[in-house]
Write a protein that holds these residues in place. Structure first.
Motif, PDB file in Angstrom:
ATOM      1  N   ALA A   1      -7.123 -15.860  11.526  1.00  0.00           N
ATOM      2  CA  ALA A   1      -5.671 -15.853  11.272  1.00  0.00           C
ATOM      3  C   ALA A   1      -5.000 -14.981  12.318  1.00  0.00           C
ATOM      4  CB  ALA A   1      -5.366 -15.336   9.872  1.00  0.00           C
ATOM      5  N   GLY A   2      -3.812 -15.364  12.723  1.00  0.00           N
ATOM      6  CA  GLY A   2      -3.113 -14.617  13.762  1.00  0.00           C
ATOM      7  C   GLY A   2      -2.538 -13.309  13.285  1.00  0.00           C
ATOM      8  N   ALA A   3      -2.189 -13.225  11.999  1.00  0.00           N
ATOM      9  CA  ALA A   3      -1.565 -12.024  11.443  1.00  0.00           C
ATOM     10  C   ALA A   3      -1.568 -12.137   9.931  1.00  0.00           C
ATOM     11  CB  ALA A   3      -0.132 -11.865  11.954  1.00  0.00           C
ATOM     12  N   VAL A   4      -1.244 -11.034   9.277  1.00  0.00           N
ATOM     13  CA  VAL A   4      -1.125 -10.984   7.823  1.00  0.00           C
ATOM     14  C   VAL A   4       0.339 -10.764   7.457  1.00  0.00           C
ATOM     15  CG1 VAL A   4      -1.738  -9.687   5.736  1.00  0.00           C
ATOM     16  CG2 VAL A   4      -3.464 -10.073   7.524  1.00  0.00           C
ATOM     17  N   VAL A   5       0.835 -11.598   6.555  1.00  0.00           N
ATOM     18  CA  VAL A   5       2.169 -11.413   5.985  1.00  0.00           C
ATOM     19  C   VAL A   5       1.969 -11.260   4.477  1.00  0.00           C
ATOM     20  CG1 VAL A   5       4.482 -12.353   5.679  1.00  0.00           C
ATOM     21  CG2 VAL A   5       3.213 -12.822   7.790  1.00  0.00           C
ATOM     22  N   THR A   6       2.360 -10.122   3.946  1.00  0.00           N
ATOM     23  CA  THR A   6       2.105  -9.852   2.534  1.00  0.00           C
ATOM     24  C   THR A   6       3.355 -10.040   1.690  1.00  0.00           C
ATOM     25  OG1 THR A   6       2.550  -7.485   2.819  1.00  0.00           O
ATOM     26  CG2 THR A   6       0.274  -8.200   3.064  1.00  0.00           C
ATOM     27  N   ASN A   7       3.196 -10.800   0.615  1.00  0.00           N
ATOM     28  CA  ASN A   7       4.258 -10.860  -0.383  1.00  0.00           C
ATOM     29  C   ASN A   7       4.206  -9.600  -1.244  1.00  0.00           C
ATOM     30  OD1 ASN A   7       6.049 -13.219  -0.426  1.00  0.00           O
ATOM     31  ND2 ASN A   7       4.135 -14.410  -0.473  1.00  0.00           N
ATOM     32  N   PRO A   8       5.321  -9.218  -1.858  1.00  0.00           N
ATOM     33  CA  PRO A   8       5.371  -7.958  -2.613  1.00  0.00           C
ATOM     34  C   PRO A   8       4.416  -7.925  -3.797  1.00  0.00           C
ATOM     35  CG  PRO A   8       7.590  -8.796  -2.165  1.00  0.00           C
ATOM     36  CD  PRO A   8       6.629  -9.890  -1.813  1.00  0.00           C
ATOM     37  N   ILE A   9       3.825  -6.758  -4.019  1.00  0.00           N
ATOM     38  CA  ILE A   9       2.932  -6.559  -5.167  1.00  0.00           C
ATOM     39  C   ILE A   9       3.611  -5.671  -6.203  1.00  0.00           C
ATOM     40  CG2 ILE A   9       0.822  -6.873  -3.823  1.00  0.00           C
ATOM     41  CD1 ILE A   9       0.528  -3.787  -3.798  1.00  0.00           C
ATOM     42  N   HIS A  10       3.068  -5.680  -7.411  1.00  0.00           N
ATOM     43  CA  HIS A  10       3.550  -4.816  -8.488  1.00  0.00           C
ATOM     44  C   HIS A  10       2.503  -3.733  -8.679  1.00  0.00           C
ATOM     45  CE1 HIS A  10       6.277  -4.007 -11.797  1.00  0.00           C
ATOM     46  NE2 HIS A  10       5.260  -3.915 -12.629  1.00  0.00           N
ATOM     47  N   LYS A  11       2.727  -2.570  -8.084  1.00  0.00           N
ATOM     48  CA  LYS A  11       1.684  -1.539  -8.028  1.00  0.00           C
ATOM     49  C   LYS A  11       1.246  -1.067  -9.409  1.00  0.00           C
ATOM     50  CE  LYS A  11       3.892   1.138  -5.027  1.00  0.00           C
ATOM     51  NZ  LYS A  11       4.908   0.300  -4.389  1.00  0.00           N
ATOM     52  N   ALA A  12       2.173  -1.006 -10.365  1.00  0.00           N
ATOM     53  CA  ALA A  12       1.810  -0.502 -11.695  1.00  0.00           C
ATOM     54  C   ALA A  12       0.720  -1.348 -12.329  1.00  0.00           C
ATOM     55  CB  ALA A  12       3.044  -0.466 -12.595  1.00  0.00           C
ATOM     56  N   VAL A  13       0.800  -2.662 -12.173  1.00  0.00           N
ATOM     57  CA  VAL A  13      -0.210  -3.555 -12.736  1.00  0.00           C
ATOM     58  C   VAL A  13      -1.564  -3.297 -12.087  1.00  0.00           C
ATOM     59  CG1 VAL A  13      -0.951  -5.967 -12.860  1.00  0.00           C
ATOM     60  CG2 VAL A  13       1.398  -5.358 -13.432  1.00  0.00           C
ATOM     61  N   LEU A  14      -1.558  -3.136 -10.770  1.00  0.00           N
ATOM     62  CA  LEU A  14      -2.815  -2.908 -10.056  1.00  0.00           C
ATOM     63  C   LEU A  14      -3.418  -1.554 -10.423  1.00  0.00           C
ATOM     64  CD1 LEU A  14      -1.942  -4.269  -6.486  1.00  0.00           C
ATOM     65  CD2 LEU A  14      -2.979  -5.471  -8.413  1.00  0.00           C
ATOM     66  N   ILE A  15      -2.575  -0.534 -10.516  1.00  0.00           N
ATOM     67  CA  ILE A  15      -3.064   0.805 -10.868  1.00  0.00           C
ATOM     68  C   ILE A  15      -3.664   0.807 -12.276  1.00  0.00           C
ATOM     69  CG2 ILE A  15      -2.322   3.185 -11.355  1.00  0.00           C
ATOM     70  CD1 ILE A  15      -0.312   2.805  -8.993  1.00  0.00           C
TER      71      ILE A  15
END
Length: 331
Positions: A111-125
């Motif tokens: 892949a040429g690059a990474v584009v990240t969509n927003p995450i919900h940190k509270a759920v991951l934590i």
């Protein structure tokens, strides 16, 4: 043509999926592959009333062939339910898998690059995620000890030296070494990724009027000014500390390529005033190109077909541009 970009799913209850669908529907973007559950993405398109065909692919190379006729989706290992507006801890493994996969593809050159969509940190934590945020996770995956956050828009680029800490904690956290290292990373990125041969960096003061030689705080005189002097000794065209209240009008912006700011809101208020819908979050210092929309998950409007894809579109275009410069390829 360089490799397609890898786009992460982000928080599945948020707007990441729908702005990715809307971005593809413009038909005016470099090829990318979304790392998600194809069935979820198809259901989301139907829910939103978007006529976007979705096609499962085996990787970025296949995505390049598919992109003109359908949104290519690289499937995750497990299905993800369509549940808009209400995050669930059960989707945390899928969110992290999407990020890991995107980084792995970029690190391998697939892949040429990474584009990240927003995450919900509270759920991951809550699910055991041990990083303060998205960027720290990417730094670990990239094997680097430190990264820098830049917010970039059509008319302004800003970098906060301190980020997500209380305003009262900023003076104690601000050190000359931190400013110097941030300035060096910014200068290198402006040359490497933005194609600016001799970048100019304006350095904001911490206190009103940049402290007025210690009359309104000594940090500008004792910490920021020596850091600027060191950057200049390195051959970097840095200047300051400058009074932040006159740093962001049009004539001032014409004198620099990026503004180094001392705390979060000092940087983000001007960029979001000038480019609320077009701003891009760029992570500097990674061994791969990473950009992201300059907004959050917007859970309150998810699934309502009103989320604007402008910032994601800008992030995709900027990532493709940076990848072309960094790896010597043309899009």
């Amino acid at each position: 043509m360089s490799a397609p970009l890898a786009i992460t799913m982000g928080e599945p209850a948020g707007i990441g999926g729908e702005i990715t669908l809307a971005a593809w529907a413009t038909r005016r973007l470099p090829p990318f592959v979304l790392i998600d559950d194809p069935a979820r993405v198809r259901a989301l398109a139907t829910t939103l009333g978007l006529n976007v065909p979705v096609e499962a692919v085996n990787g970025p190379a296949e995505a390049a062939e598919v992109f003109a006729r359908a949104l290519p989706v690289l499937p995750l290992s497990e299905p993800v339910p369509l549940a808009l507006g209400t995050p669930s801890g059960g989707t945390a493994p899928a969110v992290l898998e999407s990020i890991r996969t995107a980084v792995s593809l970029a690190m391998s050159g697939a892949a040429g690059a990474v584009v990240t969509n927003p995450i919900h940190k509270a759920v991951l934590i809550d699910a055991g995620f041990r990083h303060p945020g998205h960027t720290e996770f990417l730094a670990e995956l990239g094997g680097v000890p430190r990264t820098v956050m830049m917010l970039a828009g059509p008319d302004l680029r800003v970098v906060p030296v301190t980020i997500h800490i209380a305003l009262k904690a900023v003076p104690a956290a601000l050190t000359a070494d931190e400013i110097i290292e941030t300035g060096r990373i910014v200068a290198r990125a402006l040359r490497q990724d933005f194609g600016i041969g001799s970048p100019r960096i304006a350095v904001a003061g911490l206190n009103p009027h940049a402290g007025e030689d210690g009359k309104m705080g000594t940090e500008d005189r004792d910490i920021i000014a020596p850091a600027v002097a060191t950057l200049q000794a390195d051959g970097i065209a840095a200047f300051g500390p400058l009074s932040a209240d006159t740093l962001f009008h049009a004539r001032a912006r014409a004198t620099y390529d990026a503004a180094l700011c001392m705390y979060h809101d000092q940087a983000l208020i001007p960029i979001k005033t000038l480019a609320f819908d077009e701003g891009v979050n760029v992570t500097l210092g990674l061994p791969f190109v990473r950009t992201s929309p300059d907004h959050g998950t917007a859970l309150d409007i998810a699934g309502k077909a009103i989320a604007r894809p402008d910032s994601l579109i800008a992030a995709i275009n900027l990532a493709a541009d940076h990848a072309a410069r960094r790896f010597g390829k043309t899009q």
